[in-house]
Design a protein around this motif. Structure first.
Motif, short mmCIF file in Angstrom:
data_model
loop_
_atom_site.label_atom_id
_atom_site.label_comp_id
_atom_site.label_asym_id
_atom_site.label_seq_id
_atom_site.Cartn_x
_atom_site.Cartn_y
_atom_site.Cartn_z
N UNK A 25 42.76 37.39 53.63
CA UNK A 25 43.64 38.28 52.31
C UNK A 25 43.07 37.84 50.97
N UNK A 26 42.50 36.69 50.95
CA UNK A 26 42.01 36.11 49.75
C UNK A 26 40.62 36.81 49.36
N UNK A 27 39.97 37.29 50.46
CA UNK A 27 38.87 38.11 50.07
C UNK A 27 38.91 39.49 49.84
N UNK A 28 40.08 40.07 49.98
CA UNK A 28 40.30 41.51 50.01
C UNK A 28 40.52 41.75 48.25
N UNK A 29 39.32 42.12 47.58
CA UNK A 29 39.24 42.11 46.19
C UNK A 29 38.86 43.61 45.86
N UNK A 30 39.27 44.35 44.67
CA UNK A 30 38.70 45.42 44.20
C UNK A 30 37.60 45.38 43.28
N UNK A 31 36.60 46.29 43.42
CA UNK A 31 35.23 45.90 42.37
C UNK A 31 35.83 46.01 41.04
N UNK A 32 36.89 46.69 40.76
CA UNK A 32 37.41 46.94 39.30
C UNK A 32 38.68 46.12 39.29
N UNK A 33 39.65 46.12 40.27
CA UNK A 33 41.08 45.47 40.08
C UNK A 33 41.64 45.24 41.54
N UNK A 62 33.63 44.16 35.59
CA UNK A 62 34.40 42.86 35.20
C UNK A 62 35.69 43.31 35.97
N UNK A 63 36.16 42.39 37.11
CA UNK A 63 37.00 42.86 38.13
C UNK A 63 38.43 42.05 37.48
N UNK A 64 39.29 42.82 37.37
CA UNK A 64 40.67 42.20 36.89
C UNK A 64 41.76 41.84 37.95
N UNK A 65 42.80 40.88 37.99
CA UNK A 65 43.53 40.79 39.05
C UNK A 65 45.09 40.81 38.26
#
Ligand code: 6PG
Length: 252
Positions: free
Chosen positions: A226-234, A1-4
């Motif tokens: 930059x919209x694709x720059x996501x962490x696996x957790x956060x 589950x990744x959060x932002x």
């Protein structure tokens, strides 16, 4: 589950200082949990300002510098002593002032380095370095990746509608004719960036506010990398008020 999440600070100076404090604490926490930590550094004025604040922080030695692995998200493909080098700027801002283990600092090759003037060879060389350090044999699960962004939505050296933004197989690519000078670069790809547990997008200024709002709203990464720059957790947006200005006003 990744959060932002989104954290907004009053101005660029406070954003850089608060991000530096957050980085020191997060690295210290990871090291307490696992004995070491890995961080991907960024170029750009905001990213370097954060490193300057880490250097001047009274808490900086909460980090066990000998147990820190440092990588770069991108590099300008210029000679090693060129002031445009992200590595040179990072060394001046912080790295040359703390007791890092030099074997754990992993710069991307310079244009006068081991791969000569061939950015493709430099990119392949970095991909091999990452693969050798990775549990999965591809890219390490970095603890924190720091990134900046441009007003048109680039991050690292991944620009809108570029070959780099569509790369799905390789972890590191060369970039020619970058819209942001210098023209030739080496960059992690978005799939490589997404191996990171946490991605921190750190930016300031009204020129970035539309890109921030579009990315937070989930714009397609091909048009807004930059919209694709996501962490696996956060995924954490660290902004000053000007860069946050186009976000929905949900804050009291
Ligand atoms: C680079 C950076 C680039 C930078 C952004 C933001 O090598 O130029 O990696 O992605 O982070 O362009 O730069 P500023 O913080 O200076 O606006």
């Amino acid at each position: 589950m990744s959060t932002s999440g989104v954290v907004v600070h009053r101005d660029p100076e406070l954003l850089a200082a608060a991000t530096a404090a957050r980085l020191i604490t997060r690295i210290a926490d990871v090291q307490a949990e696992r004995g070491s930590a890995s961080v991907v550094l960024t170029g750009g004025g905001t990213g370097i300002a954060v490193l300057e604040h880490v250097r001047h922080s009274p808490a900086r030695d909460a980090i066990d510098w000998a147990k820190l692995d440092l990588y770069w998200g991108d590099e300008r493909f210029v000679p090693v002593d060129d002031d445009e080098r992200n590595e040179k700027q990072a060394r001046q801002a912080l790295l040359d002032h703390v007791p890092l283990d030099p074997s754990r600092v992993h710069p991307m090759a310079a244009s006068d380095g081991e791969f000569g003037s061939d950015p493709d060879a430099a990119a392949d060389g970095y991909a091999r370095l990452l693969a050798g350090a990775a549990a999965d044999g591809w890219v390490p699960a970095f603890d924190i990746t720091l990134l900046g962004l441009g007003g048109e939505g680039h991050t690292a050296s991944i620009f809108p509608d570029s070959p780099a933004v569509h790369e799905r197989e390789r972890s590191v690519i060369s970039v020619r004719e970058s819209p942001k000078p210098p023209p030739t670069r080496v960059s992690l790809t978005l799939p490589a960036i997404r191996r990171s547990a946490e991605v921190w997008l750190v930016t300031t200024g009204s020129a970035k506010s539309d890109a921030v709002a579009l990315a937070v709203a989930g714009a397609p990464e091909a048009q807004l990398p930059v919209a694709g720059a996501r962490g696996s957790r956060r995924t954490l947006w660290l902004l000053d008020e000007a860069a946050a200005d186009a976000l929905p006003r949900t804050r009291p």
